[in-house]
Design an enzyme around this catalytic site. Sequence first.
Site, PDB file in Angstrom:
ATOM      1  N   ASP A 176     -35.433 -43.444 -28.310  1.00  0.00           N
ATOM      2  CA  ASP A 176     -33.984 -43.506 -28.384  1.00  0.00           C
ATOM      3  C   ASP A 176     -33.534 -44.611 -27.429  1.00  0.00           C
ATOM      4  OD1 ASP A 176     -31.198 -42.577 -28.763  1.00  0.00           O
ATOM      5  OD2 ASP A 176     -31.418 -41.875 -26.703  1.00  0.00           O
ATOM      6  N   ALA A 177     -32.346 -45.143 -27.619  1.00  0.00           N
ATOM      7  CA  ALA A 177     -31.884 -46.250 -26.773  1.00  0.00           C
ATOM      8  C   ALA A 177     -30.939 -45.784 -25.665  1.00  0.00           C
ATOM      9  CB  ALA A 177     -31.204 -47.308 -27.637  1.00  0.00           C
TER      10      ALA A 177
END
Length: 225
Positions: A13-14
């Site tokens: 995930d960012a």
Amino acid sequence: MSDLQGCRAVVFDAYGTLFDVVAPARDLLGKRAEAVATLWRRKQLEYTWLRSLMGRHADFAQVTAEALDYALAASAIDDPQLRAELLAAYRRLPLYSDVPATLALLHAAEVRTAILSNGTPEMLRAVVAHAGLEVTVFPVLSIETVGVFKPHPKTYGVAAERLGLEPDRICFVSANGWDVAGAAVFGFAAVWLDRRNEAEDRLPGRPAARIPTLAELPALLSIAQ
């Protein structure tokens, strides 16, 4: 429990996992930073979930701006210049301190890595380029290709399809408990990067592992440090 040592790729995930989303508020709002940043982030996520349920998708850039507008209004802040600066800063978020060394280690070990994010392709290109991750993390995938936000199963399918791997061969890492739950339900070997020592969500799908810092990830994958 999923076998993390059987994973053939790591998908991150960012926002909130690799990139510090509180940094813009911390730098620009001073004493008000914590309250505004917390509300901004909460509304940002709520709007993704609610829009998905309503069937009224808007891209993450719009959702992020609308959530900020709510947070500023709720905090009695009327400052168009500040708003513009906060949104611009979202394109150049800093990495958490444990990210560079871990990604470098995975890259050196020739582990396939990717990002799967709610962010738009443009938002992700900007923040990845600013952090200098173009070489160490590829591909960078946006949920915009399916038009619905995480944790909808279609979003995780974007990564599985692009990488050409069965879900249980993908290690998915997120600092968001709800995202970990969604990834686990999809079939990923989900790792919860629990930066804040939070209680586990009461949702379907449990993490295969829970770590307080990204530096512990290579050992889970049996990568020598």
